[in-house]
Write a protein that holds these residues in place. Structure first.
Motif, PDB file in Angstrom:
ATOM      1  N   TYR A 201      15.562 -12.677  29.735  1.00  0.00           N
ATOM      2  CA  TYR A 201      16.683 -12.965  28.839  1.00  0.00           C
ATOM      3  C   TYR A 201      16.736 -14.452  28.504  1.00  0.00           C
ATOM      4  N   GLU A 202      16.541 -15.303  29.516  1.00  0.00           N
ATOM      5  CA  GLU A 202      16.583 -16.739  29.274  1.00  0.00           C
ATOM      6  C   GLU A 202      15.494 -17.158  28.296  1.00  0.00           C
ATOM      7  N   GLY A 203      14.283 -16.566  28.412  1.00  0.00           N
ATOM      8  CA  GLY A 203      13.209 -16.881  27.482  1.00  0.00           C
ATOM      9  C   GLY A 203      13.549 -16.464  26.065  1.00  0.00           C
TER      10      GLY A 203
ATOM     11  N   PHE B 258      16.746  -7.920  38.911  1.00  0.00           N
ATOM     12  CA  PHE B 258      17.746  -8.702  38.193  1.00  0.00           C
ATOM     13  C   PHE B 258      17.196 -10.080  37.827  1.00  0.00           C
ATOM     14  N   ARG B 259      16.474 -10.704  38.743  1.00  0.00           N
ATOM     15  CA  ARG B 259      15.915 -12.031  38.468  1.00  0.00           C
ATOM     16  C   ARG B 259      14.891 -11.970  37.336  1.00  0.00           C
ATOM     17  N   GLU B 260      14.049 -10.916  37.333  1.00  0.00           N
ATOM     18  CA  GLU B 260      13.077 -10.773  36.252  1.00  0.00           C
ATOM     19  C   GLU B 260      13.769 -10.563  34.904  1.00  0.00           C
ATOM     20  N   ALA B 261      14.805  -9.721  34.919  1.00  0.00           N
ATOM     21  CA  ALA B 261      15.548  -9.487  33.675  1.00  0.00           C
ATOM     22  C   ALA B 261      16.227 -10.769  33.199  1.00  0.00           C
TER      23      ALA B 261
ATOM     24  N   GLU C  61      15.577  -3.397  51.852  1.00  0.00           N
ATOM     25  CA  GLU C  61      14.466  -3.325  50.898  1.00  0.00           C
ATOM     26  C   GLU C  61      14.948  -2.887  49.516  1.00  0.00           C
ATOM     27  N   GLN C  62      15.846  -1.887  49.495  1.00  0.00           N
ATOM     28  CA  GLN C  62      16.371  -1.436  48.200  1.00  0.00           C
ATOM     29  C   GLN C  62      17.144  -2.545  47.508  1.00  0.00           C
ATOM     30  N   LEU C  63      17.986  -3.251  48.273  1.00  0.00           N
ATOM     31  CA  LEU C  63      18.784  -4.322  47.690  1.00  0.00           C
ATOM     32  C   LEU C  63      17.897  -5.473  47.220  1.00  0.00           C
ATOM     33  N   SER C  64      16.841  -5.768  47.972  1.00  0.00           N
ATOM     34  CA  SER C  64      15.904  -6.825  47.567  1.00  0.00           C
ATOM     35  C   SER C  64      15.209  -6.451  46.257  1.00  0.00           C
TER      36      SER C  64
END
Length: 800
Positions: free
Chosen positions: A292-294, A285-288, A276-279
């Motif tokens: 960043y891509e936007g 990370f995916r949200e960041a 759960e912590q790793l998820s």
């Protein structure tokens, strides 16, 4: 940092278990054969740095890294068991190795002969797989006194090294290489080569270029096969080699399949809490990444739009256009708009208008002329106001600007002609007092030296010579020493020039006498010995100058406010006092100092200015007291009362804004102070405009008598600003013999390079330089105790 937040110890120690090994330093006494206490300590490492010089292969470098070192002679080891210094042997041991072993080659070394970093270009051999068991330390239960060679021999012959006894788990296979391509340590380029575990193919990463090399690196020009060692490559550019431990029980052929098995492991093997912590970390990370891509996409769009605007702007600028339809734009603002993405919010052109609301010709160098089409693109991007067209140049200001220069050039030519006539006795005789006039003798000397009005006609030639009552010549003056008699034709020329420059020049005929009516107490009475006498009011001026130039410097107090002036006046007044100068000469010198200082504060753009540089020294007469170190400063600190006396003596009653220094604290290692305004004090004339300048030089000179050498200041007259520092040293030696050879020449504690000119060093009229001399290889500051000069020569460097 993210792994440290996990609760599972295996996950938390993931980096340490994969990339951190341990070494120890073993010290063995040769007498008692006992290990030192510190030999038990283990030290973590992530990278092993191996020598390249005198080591042509990885095996040789490892042997050098683990070689024994003898401690004998002056370097004996203190043995706690023997309780004395004994000969000993010290070696490094590798106690454990990580899963991924990083080896860095010492390609760069500092050369003590040239004091430069150099690259070692040795052709280096390294294997594609290596058995590190032969280089691991034996078990803790083994004899501590056994040598490194015995351990290695035993590991090779019996196959029971620390790693070999576990079924070959110390076999390492190469997985990545970093190359340094370049001829020296100061330049070069890094390339990474990575072996993919799934298929054994090598990939090259060269900045943004990624290339598949294949299974064999020898096809690259960077590598050659080592014929003497099968399975090894050689390269002059290899810098870092990374090996991966072969999984336990896996053969070389099975390494790829084992790697594939490792690749198939998913998060299902982790405990639920860690999963759960790793998820959560992955989702963050995916949200960041999406954010960043936007932002990156938006940035690239703005960058593309701005680049298209600037390219179109520059393209239209090169087209032919009618100059009368062009526009003026601030060069600084235009550079900001074209050179940066943000640019500027608006271009304000109001500062480039003159009083007639047209383009100021004095600021044309700060403007850029652009075509109408380019200006339209610029105006669509950012507002430009007010709009100034290129044909809006102010003719009135242009005439005024050039008229002043033409007038000065015309006046300079007339000055030269009149001076030649005067020297050729073509202006009439001065034998008759009826047709002649008086001017200041010092003023006339300056005028004769330099015919440029801007340099020679800054003060009135006669204003200070008129008595207060206006009925005669000021009785403070001496006709023979202070006044210069000139013909009437020359006086009319000087009076006309002064009228053009708005400089007052009262007429004083040579037939006039000293005023007998004006009750001025400073009469130019002469004593029986012939020296000048001083009246009571003006004696305050003399006492102030003597106090300024005395051997006891001004002690500074906290929170007091002091005035500052250029330090040149200290040495000039000291020289005048030493020569028993007349009161008129002293008053004229004070007046010139104060008026220059006032002009610099009221007209900062017309006189050069320097940032004040103040150096302080500890006082020997009072504890925790400080005073100024004059020869290392470019300003002179004056007490408020002294400044008031000098200002009154110069006839300046208005409280003009002068530079002031305030002491804030004297308790620290160096005094804290502030200067307001922080810019400056004016220079009499600039080194860029004047053909010659006068300088002061402070240092140790040979005494004319039989006594010891003294540190004093001498004046160098008419020095060319283009003179190099080396030539100036020769001029100093020709003026007065220094003690020894001039070693270094300083200005405000900065060493002046021999090849540079005074102008390039920023030296201006009246600046003070100081030097150190060397005699028999020693500096004068080491040989002399400072007799005849100031104490604490080194001082403390402080900048406001």
């Amino acid at each position: 940092a993210g792994l440290q937040k996990l609760e599972d110890p295996k996950c938390k120690n993931l980096l340490k278990s994969n990339f951190v090994g341990q070494t120890s330093y073993k010290t063995v006494c040769k007498k008692c054969k006992q290990l030192s206490e510190s030999s038990k300590n283990l030290h973590d490492f992530q990278v092993l740095e191996l020598e390249v010089k005198d080591s042509g292969s990885l095996e040789s470098s490892l042997e050098t890294y683990l070689a024994e070192e003898s401690l004998d002679g002056d370097n004996k080891y203190f043995c706690d068991f023997c309780n004395s210094r004994q000969d000993a042997v010290r070696r490094t041991e590798i106690n454990s190795l990580p899963n991924h072993l990083i080896l860095q080659l010492a390609r760069f070394r500092f050369d003590l002969k040239t004091f430069e970093r150099k690259k070692i270009k040795t052709n280096y051999s390294f294997p594609l797989s290596v058995d590190m068991g032969a280089y691991l330390a034996k078990d803790a239960g083994s004899s501590g006194g056994s040598s490194r060679s015995q351990q290695k021999a035993g590991a090779r012959n019996s196959g029971k090294g620390a790693g070999a006894k576990d079924g070959g788990e110390s076999i390492y296979e190469i997985e990545s290489i970093i190359l340094h391509k370049g001829k020296s340590a100061a330049q070069g380029h890094y390339i990474a080569l990575v072996k993919r575990a799934e298929d054994g193919l090598w990939w090259q990463f060269d900045d943004q270029n990624v290339t598949c090399i294949g299974p064999d690196l020898s096809c690259l020009s960077n590598f050659t096969k080592d014929e003497s060692s099968p399975g090894s490559l050689m390269s002059t550019q290899v810098y870092i080699v990374v090996y991966r431990k072969r999984p336990q029980g896996a053969s070389k052929s099975a390494s790829s399949s084992s790697s594939k098995a490792v690749r198939d492991i998913t998060m299902d093997v982790l405990p639920s809490g860690s999963r759960e912590q790793l998820s959560g970390l992955v989702n963050s990370f995916r949200e960041a990444k999406e954010s960043y891509e936007g932002k990156r996409t938006l940035f690239l769009q703005k960058l593309k739009s701005k680049r298209e605007q600037v390219e179109k702007f520059l393209e239209l600028t090169d087209e032919d256009f009618d100059a009368s339809e062009a526009y003026c734009v601030s060069g600084e603002s235009l550079a900001s708009w074209t050179g940066t993405l943000k640019g500027c919010e608006a271009i304000d052109m109001s500062g480039f208008r003159c009083q007639h609301n047209l383009v100021d010709p004095r600021k044309v160098e700060e403007l850029k002329v652009v075509s109408p089409k380019s200006f339209q693109i610029l105006k669509e991007s950012i507002p430009v106001a007010p709009v100034l067209k290129a044909d809006m140049m102010c003719v009135s200001c242009l005439k005024e600007l050039f008229q002043k220069e033409l007038t000065e050039l015309e006046m300079e030519g007339k000055n030269k002609i009149m001076l030649e006539k005067y020297r050729g006795n073509l202006l009439g005789s001065t034998a008759s007092k009826d047709g002649t006039f008086f001017v200041s003798k010092r003023w006339f000397q300056r005028w004769a030296k330099n015919s440029k009005p801007s340099a020679s006609m800054q003060v009135s030639p006669t204003e200070d010579m008129v008595c207060v009552c206006g009925k005669g010549i000021n009785p403070v003056l001496n006709v023979d020493n202070d006044l210069k008699e000139i013909p009437s034709e020359l006086w009319r020329h000087i009076a006309a020039a002064c009228s053009t420059l708005d400089i007052p020049a009262p007429e004083i005929k040579a037939s006039q006498d000293l005023c007998q009516v004006c009750p001025v107490t400073l009469a130019n009475g002469r004593t029986a010995s012939g020296k000048a006498g001083y009246g009571k009011p003006k004696r305050k001026v003399l006492d102030a100058l003597r106090k300024i130039t005395s051997d006891s410097p001004l002690l500074l107090n906290v929170r007091d406010v002091y005035s500052i002036i250029p330090v040149r006046w200290y040495f000039e007044w000291k020289k005048l006092l030493a020569e028993d100068a007349s009161a008129a000469d002293l008053l004229e010198s004070i007046s010139l100092c104060i008026h220059n200082h006032r002009d610099a504060s009221k007209q900062p753009g017309q006189m050069l200015a320097k940032k004040p540089h103040v150096i302080f020294s500890k006082s020997h007469s009072r504890r925790n007291a400080w005073h100024q170190s004059l020869h290392e400063s470019n300003v002179l600190i004056l007490a408020p009362q002294t400044w008031k006396v000098l200002r009154n003596a110069a006839g300046v009653r208005d409280n003009f804004e002068s530079a002031e220094l305030q002491i804030q604290s004297l308790k620290e290692a160096v005094p804290k102070f502030s200067i307001s305004p922080p810019s400056c004090w004016g220079a009499g004339r600039s080194g860029a405009d004047a053909s010659v300048m006068d300088l002061w030089v402070y240092g140790a000179f040979e005494s004319e008598a039989s006594g010891p050498c003294t540190k004093t200041a001498v004046e160098l007259k008419r020095v060319d600003p283009g003179t190099t520092v080396r030539e100036l040293k020769e001029m100093i030696a020709g003026k007065k013999a220094p003690k020894g050879t001039i070693h270094d020449l300083f200005y405000c504690q900065t060493v002046l390079q021999d090849s540079k000119t005074l102008l390039s060093c920023g030296i201006m009229e009246g600046d003070l330089l100081h030097f150190e001399t060397s005699k028999d290889g020693e500096l004068s500051s080491d040989l002399e105790s400072g007799q005849g000069g100031e104490k604490n020569f080194e001082g403390t460097r402080l900048m406001s």
